[in-house]
Every structure is written in C-alpha cells, then in structure tokens.
Motif scaffolding. Structure first.
Motif: not given
Ligand code: SAM
Ligand code: SF4
Length: 341
Positions: A84-87, A89-94, A117-121
């Motif tokens: 999932p993290l290769v897509r 702006d996953l945080s936008g979906l979350v 690199e993505q956890i905080d977002g």
C-alpha cells in the motif's frame, strides 16, 4: 441475510450478516496490486500482469464504497496491497476514510520499506495500527526471501511505528522450513521487551508457490512446540480480541506471540471480513472465486444506498469456509497479492 440491528456508538441501523449468521464489520482494501518486493511465497520474481491505471479504483471511488460499507455496519478498515505504501498520498486516503461516520479503526498492512518516511503523516491522518511483514532478521536471508534488499529499512519502520504510538505493532512472519524456521525463538523473544505481537503464519497455497508450499509448510502446532523451548508460554487474549490468531505470552513479556493457521486450524467460523480488490471487486473469501464487481455500478453512478444494497446482497455468496488443503489450490487461484492480501 439482512438484519436491522443498531451498533452501539454509530449511526448505523442495518448491519451485514452473512448466510451463516456472521456479522461482517471488517473490510480489507487493496489499494494497489504493485509491490516493491517479490516475496517467494507471494508473487513471481518477474512480477504479475499488473492492472492498468484506469482499472484501479481512485481514492474517491474507494471512499464511496467505504461510505456505503459504513452505513451497512463496517467499522474497521485495513489498507493492504500489493504494497500500500507505494501508492501516492496514502495518508490522504486515510484522512478521508477517518472522516466517514461509523469508521472507528483504520489499520495498515505493509512490508515496512517506506514506513519510516510516511509514518508521521499516516498517524496524523488517523491511522491507528500497523501490521508489518518480516520473515527474517538476517539481511542475506531477507534478500533471498523478498528477492530485494531492505531489512534495515523494515527495522527502522518498526521502530518508527512504535515511536509514533501505533502500538501494539503486529509483526507477521510467514514460516518456511529450511528458510527461516530456525529463527522462531529469536522472533518470539522480540516480544519480551517490546510492545510487539509476533504472528507466525502458515504458508498458504497460491498457484505459483504450490511446490514451495508443499516443501516448506510448518504447522502452527509445530511452531508453538518449537517456541516453547524459549520459555514457558501462557495463552492470552490478543490486542483487539484474537481475530484469526491464537496468542501466547512469556511471563512478564510486553508483547505476545501468535499463530495464524489458515490450513491446520482455520478460523472460518468467526470470519468477520470481506475484501475489496484494487480493481473494485468485493471478495467474500480469501480463497475461491466468490466475488462481486462493485466498480461497474459505482462508475455507472450508483448511490451510497445502492452500493450498500449490493454489499448486503453479496452476503448471500459468502461461503461458510474455504476448502483448501496442504499443497492444493483452486484452479483459478491467483497470486495472493493479486487477491488483495
Ligand atoms: N505488502 C504488504 C505486506 O507484505 O505486509 C501487504 C500485502 S501482503 C499480501 C499481506 C500479508 O500476506 C503479509 O503478511 C504476507 O506475508 C502475507 N502473505 C502473502 N502471501 C502469503 C502466503 N502465500 N502464505 C501466507 N501468507 C502470505
Ligand atoms: Fe509484496 Fe507483501 Fe507480497 Fe511480499 S507479501 S511480495 S511485500 S505484497
């Protein structure tokens, strides 16, 4: 079967109950079929016949389906893949999913390469829990099993998830005889001083891996017997109830060890989940061909109520159980990641 039933603390009045009286409250969503690893048990080294971009649901379309699912009683969403993290702006979906009334819990299954690199977002957007896949603690083996390097990134991702408070983190380890089964105790000991739930998974059959599955399968009973050599284990309840896992803990441990036994002790009787594939099919069971296309009605303009009606009618085709046995798969079985694990 459709049942009118209030679910406490939510605006829902109608819940999804399948033909075997199981309430369905959990939706796994595969946001992509692509992956930055090529785990030997999951997909071929050359990759899969990837979906075209226009075949994949947009985030807006996923949100529409989840809105309908929430009105029908779904409370927990797990984002998965592929990876999932290769897509983008996953945080936008979350964030968009977290804003849907009725959705109480958003979790992620990831191989961890891009987690640090993505956890905080993701956490700021409303992600509550992470399952991290890790099959070995040795870099050379990691490269052999995942067919790509990256153990250091996964371990940094694990620390980052704990730091971000997304605990307890669940570590999923697919056990393969002769490949990583000599690391069982080392993995289990991670639970002693970390809030980590290590879950050993029996390797499941998908058509590319039948031989590997037959040759390397280790039953969860054997796994439990072997880790009890690392200390006395006591049966405990899992962090959010047990779901598909059975959990055990060493005395005084911060975490626990779990086993997931899709083959030797299946958990079909208590199954509460359905899956949405990246191309918009609702899969009623991990195995077999029980699926309903939601993308076509969605793109034809179906309303939230109409989509919820389709979800309810899909309950009629959810099977009682899978009928897989060691070394077998259905002839139309596709790779696990393609199904949207
Ligand atoms: N890429 C993400 C990951 O690896 O966590 C999410 C998708 S992956 C398909 C989800 C989980 O399925 C992972 O924990 C992976 O180890 C597991 N898995 C994949 N193929 C499997 C198989 N043949 N047998 C057992 N587990 C499998
Ligand atoms: Fe990718 Fe996850 Fe499959 Fe490994 S298990 S190839 S990380 S989708």
């Amino acid at each position: 079967m459709i049942s009118s039933q209030a679910i406490s603390g939510s605006p829902t009045v109608v819940s999804l109950i399948d033909g075997f009286s199981r309430p369905i409250t959990y939706l796994r969503i595969s946001v992509t079929d692509k992956c930055n690893l090529r785990c030997v048990y999951c997909m071929p080294e050359s990759g899969l016949p990837w979906l075209r971009r226009d075949e994949i649901l947009s985030y807006e379309e996923i949100v529409e389906i989840v809105r309908a699912a929430a009105t029908a009683g779904v409370r927990t969403i797990r984002l998965t893949g592929g990876e999932p993290l290769v897509r983008k702006d996953l945080s936008g979906l979350v964030a968009a999913l977290a804003a849907i009334p009725g959705i109480e819990d958003i979790a992620l299954s990831t191989n961890g390469l891009l987690l640090e690199e993505q956890i905080d977002g993701l956490a700021a957007a409303g992600l509550r829990r992470v399952n991290l896949s890790l099959d070995t603690l040795r870099p050379d083996r990691f490269e052999a099993i995942a067919r790509r390097p990256g153990l250091d990134l996964v371990l940094r991702g694990l620390d980052a998830a704990i730091r971000a408070g997304l605990t307890p983190v669940k570590l999923n380890c697919v056990v393969m005889r002769g490949q990583n089964d000599d690391e069982l105790i080392e993995f289990a000991k991670l639970t002693k001083d970390r809030p980590v739930f290590v879950r050993f998974i029996e390797v499941m059959p998908v058509h590319e891996n039948l031989e590997l599955q037959r040759d390397t399968y280790v039953s969860s009973d054997e796994i439990l017997e072997r880790i009890s050599a690392g200390g006395q284990l006591q049966a405990v309840t899992g962090p959010h109830g047990n779901g598909p896992a059975r959990y055990f803990a060493f005395p005084g441990a911060m975490g626990a060890v779990g086993v997931i036994s899709p083959l030797s002790h299946d958990y079909c009787e208590t199954c509460n989940r359905v899956r949405l594939t990246a191309d918009g099919r609702l899969r009623l069971c991990l195995f077999g061909d029980y699926a309903l296309d939601l993308r076509t009605p969605l793109r034809a303009g179906a309303s939230t109520d109409e989509l919820a009606g389709l979800l309810r009618s899909a309950m009629l085709i959810k099977p009682a159980r899978h009928h897989l046995r060691l070394g077998e798969t259905s002839s139309r079985m596709r790779a696990f990641s393609e199904i949207g694990g």
